[in-house]
Design an enzyme around this catalytic site. Structure first.
Site, PDB file in Angstrom:
ATOM      1  N   ARG A 223     -36.140   1.385 -11.131  1.00  0.00           N
ATOM      2  CA  ARG A 223     -36.487   2.210 -12.432  1.00  0.00           C
ATOM      3  C   ARG A 223     -36.762   3.123 -12.906  1.00  0.00           C
ATOM      4  O   ARG A 223     -36.470   3.609 -14.189  1.00  0.00           O
ATOM      5  CB  ARG A 223     -36.982   0.909 -13.730  1.00  0.00           C
ATOM      6  CG  ARG A 223     -36.007  -0.549 -13.188  1.00  0.00           C
ATOM      7  CD  ARG A 223     -36.381  -2.091 -12.850  1.00  0.00           C
ATOM      8  NE  ARG A 223     -35.311  -2.942 -12.650  1.00  0.00           N
ATOM      9  CZ  ARG A 223     -35.813  -5.048 -12.464  1.00  0.00           C
ATOM     10  NH1 ARG A 223     -36.873  -4.693 -12.676  1.00  0.00           N
ATOM     11  NH2 ARG A 223     -35.155  -5.224 -12.203  1.00  0.00           N
TER      12      ARG A 223
ATOM     13  N   TYR B 157     -26.981  -0.487 -13.119  1.00  0.00           N
ATOM     14  CA  TYR B 157     -27.807  -0.448 -12.404  1.00  0.00           C
ATOM     15  C   TYR B 157     -29.195  -0.890 -11.995  1.00  0.00           C
ATOM     16  O   TYR B 157     -29.359  -0.292 -13.290  1.00  0.00           O
ATOM     17  CB  TYR B 157     -26.940   0.394 -11.222  1.00  0.00           C
ATOM     18  CG  TYR B 157     -27.364   1.780 -10.998  1.00  0.00           C
ATOM     19  CD1 TYR B 157     -28.463   2.662 -12.000  1.00  0.00           C
ATOM     20  CD2 TYR B 157     -26.755   2.704 -10.322  1.00  0.00           C
ATOM     21  CE1 TYR B 157     -28.482   3.689 -12.113  1.00  0.00           C
ATOM     22  CE2 TYR B 157     -27.251   3.983 -10.487  1.00  0.00           C
ATOM     23  CZ  TYR B 157     -28.036   4.574 -11.529  1.00  0.00           C
ATOM     24  OH  TYR B 157     -27.546   6.027 -11.443  1.00  0.00           O
ATOM     25  N   GLU B 158     -30.020  -1.255 -10.616  1.00  0.00           N
ATOM     26  CA  GLU B 158     -30.590  -1.275 -10.387  1.00  0.00           C
ATOM     27  C   GLU B 158     -31.228  -2.416 -11.983  1.00  0.00           C
ATOM     28  O   GLU B 158     -32.616  -2.395 -12.470  1.00  0.00           O
ATOM     29  CB  GLU B 158     -31.795  -0.236 -10.250  1.00  0.00           C
ATOM     30  CG  GLU B 158     -31.345   0.587  -9.430  1.00  0.00           C
ATOM     31  CD  GLU B 158     -32.472   1.340  -8.864  1.00  0.00           C
ATOM     32  OE1 GLU B 158     -33.742   1.270  -9.024  1.00  0.00           O
ATOM     33  OE2 GLU B 158     -32.366   2.360  -8.642  1.00  0.00           O
ATOM     34  N   GLY B 159     -30.885  -3.591 -12.403  1.00  0.00           N
ATOM     35  CA  GLY B 159     -30.886  -4.730 -13.557  1.00  0.00           C
ATOM     36  C   GLY B 159     -30.116  -3.577 -14.173  1.00  0.00           C
ATOM     37  O   GLY B 159     -30.814  -2.656 -15.199  1.00  0.00           O
TER      38      GLY B 159
ATOM     39  N   LEU C  83     -35.773   3.328  -3.335  1.00  0.00           N
ATOM     40  CA  LEU C  83     -35.717   2.083  -2.740  1.00  0.00           C
ATOM     41  C   LEU C  83     -35.475   2.349  -2.090  1.00  0.00           C
ATOM     42  O   LEU C  83     -35.298   1.378  -1.292  1.00  0.00           O
ATOM     43  CB  LEU C  83     -34.578   2.238  -3.852  1.00  0.00           C
ATOM     44  CG  LEU C  83     -33.718   2.298  -5.223  1.00  0.00           C
ATOM     45  CD1 LEU C  83     -32.762   1.679  -5.356  1.00  0.00           C
ATOM     46  CD2 LEU C  83     -34.693   0.646  -5.615  1.00  0.00           C
TER      47      LEU C  83
END
Lengths: 379, 369, 266
Positions: free
Chosen positions: A243, A362-364, A93
């Site tokens: 992801r 998290y992260e979607g 990230l």
């Protein structure tokens, strides 16, 4: 189709397994209990070239591929998901968007810092009122001469209070919705940058999560990452890659829990035999093992596609969704095998179960992953 | 010297023992090896000789070796031999062996013996077996040994009862396998022997008086020595932690009626064994022992040679940390305690009564060796 | 300046060891590892490389799969690997092994300021003989049981451990040192090292390559050239189920002590 890891990947797995066993496992429980950032181990991971490993050699990295990074995160997360998370965030990230979208000057300045310079990176998108819907972000950056003035705050930022370099998303034109979002590289030393509240979380206690606050924060103009208004697309692209990291982390948690449960049930005797010999235990293990294998294939496929430069949005979402849900299932069932002991801090099961939960969020969230997958099915 | 040929085995005779000295004092291993060498020499019908190297005056200590069975001691004195040095010792020993040709040569498997022996064996072109725990000449004795110490079907095998080779037995693969090694084509047949394994004979003053001292000729010059020992430091054995310890005596909840007394008994036993004290989680949580003593799931995982569990019931968390110990001895009042399921030797009784008796018995057994 | 490190791939005997019904070791069921003491030797060499920039060459004798171990050591930082491997070398005891390794090391070349390093002993055989025997064959001074090594030009100072203390020994290069675990903590492979390792030179010394060396002779290598032979190998009686001793008095304790003494445990 070749399902074998390359010889380099095999060595990376071996190296990380040894590191995890000797350096990570002994302090994992303490890291969790004291909510302590595992600073020494992160420093060692910088020394070993794991932090920022996908950065090419000319910018201080080793030019490893995304699969190599996924393997590292997986191995670390078998014993300590917090350590896996810190690496996943740093590599996926922060280093990745700077490498992909940065100018030559930005890459030359920041990538060596994030590799040989031992500076930790972070990613700041989420806001109190903009979670899954990033278009509602309130953080604003206004151009004033040779710099932007940034105001607003970001929450749940992994590496928040240890990172030196942040990839931050802010509105440069509120009227345009997601098309008004731009990305910036922000250093924690910039005037007007501050760290807010440290989050107290259910799990992942070793991963330093915090709010970060921008109060008239001065960001040099040349620190805009990518073109103005392209921030949302950069964020989405970055999260696709991120992801894979979370999939690897969740896979590692599931494998770690499975390994612990195998060891334990072979030694735990009830009703005259090891509980691993009961069919209920064995069937449960069969499901765990199968789910891990499926998750591994999905994760390695997504990582390989990313390495090949092919679109992998759907594959990454599937890997992340499958592995995180499997991690939750596996840790829950593995804990059950430990009975009362599993519920205590004498064994790592309750920690693994708490750590697993975040991977569904998290992260979607899992729901967002289902949106991403179905959006890529031509429905 | 040019006549020396290690393959001419008929030219070799007598059993020799290298007698190591440190600071002019003989080592306990010397007496053990002389005692064992006596048996071997008897079986071969030859003389047993010690080989003693040291500084001026070391000869004075040589006669004592006779008291344990040496017929003769070859003494080599030189200021250059007072402190062990690989080059000097190897030079003198090989020169003397080439001249006098012993058929077997035993060396204690100390840090010095294991430095010296391979250097000599390579120079003499002969075989060397490391760290032996059992030695035989007579095949009948060897067969008897196998009956007790192996799972081999000794009766189903053909034996050459006239075989006069030295049969050198040693553990391999961390003690999971045993191997008996022979050196049939070269002499001297060399072995380093694990200290503390061979039984020492009772000392006999008459034999000591009768022991012959000989001083073979040798040459040694500065040019022969390529290393320089600048200091020899005696250090108290440093405190070993649980993970590296060969012997661990652990206490559990069973010491609760007299915590200090129980720990003291464990310490005495540990001291006798040359080991350290550990504890179950209960003893750490209760503050009886500090956390670095803890063995088990939340403590350390250990695999010592001997693990003594005193008053430990053997909960799965504790077993996880110690069940791979080579030998487990458990003392517990409760004969159904799970610790007995994994113990090699169990004593059902009160640790406060049993521990001091066990310490005493081990002390006596060691003294008798 | 270079450092030549002798290493061995061994079965991992620290875990559970499987033995076949016929008393031989079930190697197939066991992991192989780089011998632990040899790792300390490699680390000592790499430390000297960090300080001086010298070259580190790792040498092993073994079957072709041992090359994978050399790649791992090169991923830690060693510069070159040499695999000594030939059917003719099989079955060698320590004497014959040292003969072959000495020939290989001599072929690599030992120069004035070079050092040869070995682990003290390998966990499969525990002999500690090959190091000193190589030193003898190469006519190098040796220092065994090294717990600390300082190199200052051609002068090396070694802390050599004894059971009851230590010696400080000075020696000049070229020399051979054997290393113990107290010396250091071996490093891990690095990511960068892993990506470089398969591009580093790895030579195989087979019988052809070494056969003309003066130390290589059919009478001094392999099974036929080994002075020692295995007469018998066997497993100790299986560790049976535990034994409960009767009573809790003096006789019981004496019995236990005598059992322990009889098994050389105490």
């Amino acid at each position: 189709m070749d399902f074998n890891l390359s010889r380099e990947h095999q060595l990376i797995r071996k190296m990380m397994a040894e590191f995890t066993e000797n350096e990570v496992k002994p302090i994992a429980a303490e890291t969790d209990l004291n909510s302590e950032y595992p600073r020494e181990n992160i420093e060692k991971l910088f020394d070993l070239g794991v932090m920022g490993m996908c950065v090419p050699k000319e910018y201080g990295g080793t030019g490893a591929d995304p699969l190599a990074s996924a393997i590292c995160i997986e191995e670390l997360s078998k014993q300590c998901a917090s350590t896996g998370d810190i690496v996943a965030t740093h590599n996926g990230l922060c280093c990745d968007p700077i490498l992909t979208h940065g100018t030559e000057e930005q890459k030359k300045k920041y990538l060596p810092m994030l590799t040989t310079g031992h500076k930790v990176g972070a990613f700041a998108l989420t806001e109190p009122n903009a979670g899954s819907d990033a278009s509602k972000g309130q953080t604003e950056a206004k151009l004033e001469g040779d710099h932007y003035v940034m105001n607003g705050s970001k929450i749940f930022i992994t590496n928040g209070y240890v990172a030196d370099v942040f990839v931050v998303f802010a509105m440069t034109d509120k009227s345009k919705g997601t098309k008004g979002i731009s990305a910036f590289i922000v250093e924690s030393s910039f005037p007007g940058f501050s760290v807010g509240k440290h989050e107290v979380k259910m799990g992942l206690h070793g991963s330093p999560t915090a709010e970060i606050v921008f109060t008239d924060c001065i960001v040099p103009k040349e620190n805009m990452l990518g073109k103005e208004g392209k921030g949302f697309s950069i964020a989405m692209q970055t999260l696709d890659g991120g992801r894979i990291g979370i999939a690897a982390q969740a896979l590692g948690i599931a494998e770690g829990a499975l390994n612990e449960a195998k060891e334990y049930t072979k030694g735990r005797v009830q009703f005259g035999k090891p509980i691993s010999k009961f069919q209920n235990t064995q069937f449960t293990f069969a499901d765990m093992e199968m789910g891990c294998e499926a998750g591994r294939l999905l994760t390695y496929q997504a990582a390989t596609l990313k390495g090949q430069g092919v679109r992998y949005t759907k594959e990454a979402a599937m890997a992340k969704l499958w592995c995180s849900e499997h991690a939750m299932k596996t840790t829950t069932k593995a804990l059950q095998m430990f009975g009362g002991y599993g519920y205590t801090k004498d064994y790592p099961m309750e920690r693994m179960m708490r750590d697993a939960k975040i991977t569904e969020i998290y992260e979607g969230t899992s729901e967002v992953q289902r949106i991403v997958i179905s959006a890529n099915m031509g429905l | 010297m040019s006549t020396f040929n290690s393959a001419d085995i008929a030219a070799f005779k007598d059993v020799w023992v290298f007698c190591e000295q440190r600071e002019g004092k003989l080592m306990p291993t010397d007496f053990e090896l002389i005692s064992k060498g006596r048996d071997l020499a008897n079986e071969l019908g030859v003389n047993l000789c010690g080989l003693l190297l040291g500084g001026e005056g070391i000869e004075a200590t040589a006669k004592e070796l006779g008291g344990y069975g040496a017929d003769k001691v070859y003494v080599c004195e030189s200021p250059m031999l007072s402190v062990y040095n690989t080059d000097a010792y190897a030079k003198v020993i090989c020169d003397v062996i080439e001249e006098l040709k012993p058929e077997a040569f035993l060396i204690g498997a100390t840090n010095i013996g294991r430095d010296l022996a391979p250097r000599c064996a390579a120079r003499l072109h002969t075989g060397l077996c490391a760290d032996c725990t059992h030695l035989d000449i007579d095949v009948a004795n060897y067969i008897q040994f196998l009956r007790e110490a192996s799972t081999l079907d000794v009766d189903g095998q053909k034996w050459d009862m006239e075989d006069r080779n030295l049969k050198m037995t040693r553990p391999a693969f961390g003690g999971h396998l045993m191997a008996t090694i022979i050196c049939p084509r070269f002499r001297p047949c060399m072995a380093t022997v694990r200290p503390g394994v061979m039984k020492k004979n009772p000392f006999d003053q008459a034999k000591a008086d009768a022991c012959v001292i000989e001083k073979p000729a040798f040459t040694l010059s500065e040019a022969d020595v390529q290393t320089e020992v600048t200091e020899v430091v005696k250090a108290a054995k440093k405190l070993v932690d649980l993970i590296g310890a060969d012997f661990i005596v652990s206490v559990g909840r069973g010491i609760s009626k007299d915590v200090e007394g129980g720990i003291k008994l464990a310490e005495e036993l540990a001291a006798e064994l040359g080991g350290v004290v550990g504890g179950s989680r209960a003893t750490i949580d209760s503050g009886w022992l500090s956390a670095d003593h803890q063995v088990g799931q939340t403590g350390k995982t250990v695999h010592p040679k001997v693990y003594v569990a005193l008053g430990i019931s053997g909960a799965i968390q504790h077993k996880a940390g110690m069940q791979d110990s080579e030998c487990i001895i458990a003392v517990n009042k409760n004969d159904t305690a799970p610790i007995f399921e994994i113990a090699d030797y169990g004593i059902c009784g009160d640790l406060f009564k049993v521990t001091p008796l066990l310490t005493e018995a081990i002390r006596a057994a060691k003294a008798a060796k | 300046m270079k450092i030549i490190v002798c290493v061995k791939q061994v079965p991992d005997t620290s875990g559970k060891v499987a033995v076949n019904p016929d008393g031989t070791l079930n190697r197939a069921s066991m992991q192989t590892i780089t011998n632990p003491d040899d790792m300390n030797a490699v680390e000592a060499a790499l430390k000297l490389k960090d300080e001086t920039g010298c070259k580190v060459v790792v040498v092993t004798m073994g079957p072709p799969p041992a090359a994978s171990m050399l790649r791992e050591l090169m991923a830690m930082g060693a510069d070159e690997g040499v695999l000594v491997s030939a059917r003719e070398f099989g079955g060698s005891d320590t004497y014959a092994t040292s003969q072959i390794l000495a020939a290989a090391i001599d072929t690599i070349g030992v120069e004035k300021d070079d050092v040869v390093m070995c682990g003290r002993q390998a966990i499969d055989g525990d002999t500690a003989q090959v190091g000193p025997q190589i030193a003898e064959k190469l006519n190098l001074p040796q220092v065994t049981y090294a717990a600390d090594i300082h190199k200052d030009g051609e002068n090396i100072t070694v802390k050599r451990m004894l059971e009851d203390g230590y010696m400080t020994i000075k020696v000049k290069t070229p020399c051979l040192l054997t290393c113990i675990k107290e010396l250091n903590t071996p490093r891990y492979m690095s990511i960068g090292g892993i990506y470089e390792t398969y591009n580093k030179p790895l030579a195989t010394f087979d019988f052809e390559k070494l056969k003309d060396h003066k130390l290589i002779d059919p009478s001094t290598i392999g099974l036929k050239g080994s002075p020692t032979n295995i007469f018998k190998s066997f497993t100790p009686p299986q560790k049976g189920a535990g034994m409960m001793l009767e009573g809790d008095g003096k006789e019981t304790c004496e019995k236990l002590a005598s059992i322990l003494a009889g098994k050389h445990i105490i």
